[in-house]
Write a protein that holds these residues in place. Structure first.
Motif, PDB file in Angstrom:
ATOM      1  N   TRP A  49       0.877  -1.168   0.000  1.00  0.00           N
ATOM      2  CA  TRP A  49       0.000   0.000   0.000  1.00  0.00           C
ATOM      3  C   TRP A  49       0.910   1.213   0.000  1.00  0.00           C
ATOM      4  CZ3 TRP A  49      -4.783   0.878  -1.149  1.00  0.00           C
ATOM      5  CH2 TRP A  49      -5.414   2.045  -0.717  1.00  0.00           C
ATOM      6  N   TRP A  51       0.631   4.348   0.051  1.00  0.00           N
ATOM      7  CA  TRP A  51       0.312   5.603   0.706  1.00  0.00           C
ATOM      8  C   TRP A  51       0.616   5.613   2.203  1.00  0.00           C
ATOM      9  CZ3 TRP A  51      -3.087   3.749  -3.133  1.00  0.00           C
ATOM     10  CH2 TRP A  51      -3.062   4.486  -4.311  1.00  0.00           C
ATOM     11  N   THR A  52       1.260   4.577   2.713  1.00  0.00           N
ATOM     12  CA  THR A  52       1.685   4.577   4.109  1.00  0.00           C
ATOM     13  C   THR A  52       3.181   4.307   4.170  1.00  0.00           C
ATOM     14  OG1 THR A  52       1.164   2.224   4.353  1.00  0.00           O
ATOM     15  CG2 THR A  52      -0.544   3.776   5.008  1.00  0.00           C
ATOM     16  N   ASN A  61      -6.607   4.812   6.182  1.00  0.00           N
ATOM     17  CA  ASN A  61      -5.849   5.472   5.132  1.00  0.00           C
ATOM     18  C   ASN A  61      -6.527   5.297   3.777  1.00  0.00           C
ATOM     19  OD1 ASN A  61      -3.428   5.316   2.988  1.00  0.00           O
ATOM     20  ND2 ASN A  61      -2.960   6.787   4.623  1.00  0.00           N
ATOM     21  N   ALA A  62      -7.075   4.119   3.521  1.00  0.00           N
ATOM     22  CA  ALA A  62      -7.776   3.866   2.261  1.00  0.00           C
ATOM     23  C   ALA A  62      -8.988   4.792   2.126  1.00  0.00           C
ATOM     24  CB  ALA A  62      -8.209   2.411   2.178  1.00  0.00           C
ATOM     25  N   TYR A  63      -9.741   4.938   3.204  1.00  0.00           N
ATOM     26  CA  TYR A  63     -10.902   5.833   3.183  1.00  0.00           C
ATOM     27  C   TYR A  63     -10.458   7.267   2.930  1.00  0.00           C
ATOM     28  CZ  TYR A  63     -15.006   8.422   4.560  1.00  0.00           C
ATOM     29  OH  TYR A  63     -16.056   9.277   4.557  1.00  0.00           O
ATOM     30  N   THR A  64      -9.381   7.673   3.570  1.00  0.00           N
ATOM     31  CA  THR A  64      -8.865   9.031   3.389  1.00  0.00           C
ATOM     32  C   THR A  64      -8.479   9.265   1.937  1.00  0.00           C
ATOM     33  OG1 THR A  64      -8.041   9.042   5.652  1.00  0.00           O
ATOM     34  CG2 THR A  64      -7.112  10.674   4.158  1.00  0.00           C
ATOM     35  N   LYS A  65      -7.799   8.294   1.335  1.00  0.00           N
ATOM     36  CA  LYS A  65      -7.387   8.431  -0.066  1.00  0.00           C
ATOM     37  C   LYS A  65      -8.596   8.499  -0.994  1.00  0.00           C
ATOM     38  CE  LYS A  65      -3.159   8.973   0.167  1.00  0.00           C
ATOM     39  NZ  LYS A  65      -2.649  10.274  -0.228  1.00  0.00           N
ATOM     40  N   LEU A  66      -9.606   7.672  -0.737  1.00  0.00           N
ATOM     41  CA  LEU A  66     -10.812   7.714  -1.560  1.00  0.00           C
ATOM     42  C   LEU A  66     -11.526   9.049  -1.401  1.00  0.00           C
ATOM     43  CD1 LEU A  66     -12.252   4.137  -1.075  1.00  0.00           C
ATOM     44  CD2 LEU A  66     -11.416   5.138  -3.196  1.00  0.00           C
ATOM     45  N   GLU A  68     -10.262  11.914  -0.604  1.00  0.00           N
ATOM     46  CA  GLU A  68      -9.502  12.993  -1.229  1.00  0.00           C
ATOM     47  C   GLU A  68      -9.840  13.139  -2.702  1.00  0.00           C
ATOM     48  OE1 GLU A  68      -5.362  12.234  -0.790  1.00  0.00           O
ATOM     49  OE2 GLU A  68      -5.345  12.707   1.345  1.00  0.00           O
ATOM     50  N   SER A  69      -9.994  12.027  -3.386  1.00  0.00           N
ATOM     51  CA  SER A  69     -10.189  12.104  -4.825  1.00  0.00           C
ATOM     52  C   SER A  69     -11.647  12.303  -5.242  1.00  0.00           C
ATOM     53  CB  SER A  69      -9.623  10.856  -5.499  1.00  0.00           C
ATOM     54  OG  SER A  69     -10.289   9.713  -5.033  1.00  0.00           O
TER      55      SER A  69
END
Length: 113
Positions: A49, A51-52, A61-66, A68-69
């Motif tokens: 992954w 992004w970490t 972190n996955a939720y944060t990345k989703l 963001e976009s």
């Protein structure tokens, strides 16, 4: 079926076209040819992954990345959509339309459906 990337590479370090063509569409196989083959000296396949710092998957972190976009809470359109006094399914439909996620005929043609 449990296949790793190394199963799709020949001993010479090139993509195994026979294996690729049995698993993927012609268009996907063309994309594979644009990707550098993995080197056997790099070690075993593994999922990371990116992004970490530790490259381990984290749901937060996955939720944060989703988010963001796809989410721009400053846009007034979101406030308008979510505060409408209509059924929830209507708000969801409008939200999907705003995100351009509806399967229109144009999108279906683009995906060959």
């Amino acid at each position: 079926m449990n296949i790793s990337v190394t199963d799709l590479v020949t001993e010479e370090g090139k993509w195994n076209n026979t294996a690729l063509e049995t698993l993927f569409t012609d268009q996907a196989v063309k994309h594979f040819h644009n990707i550098k083959c993995p080197n056997p000296l790099d070690g075993d396949d593994r999922c990371i992954w990116r992004w970490t710092p530790k490259q381990c998957f984290d749901l937060k972190n996955a939720y944060t990345k989703l988010a963001e976009s796809f989410w721009a809470p400053k846009q007034s359109i979101w406030r308008i959509i979510w505060h409408l006094t209509v059924p929830q399914r209507t708000r969801l439909f409008l939200w999907m339309a705003q995100q351009q996620k509806l399967m229109t005929n144009v999108e279906r043609c683009r995906r060959n459906l």
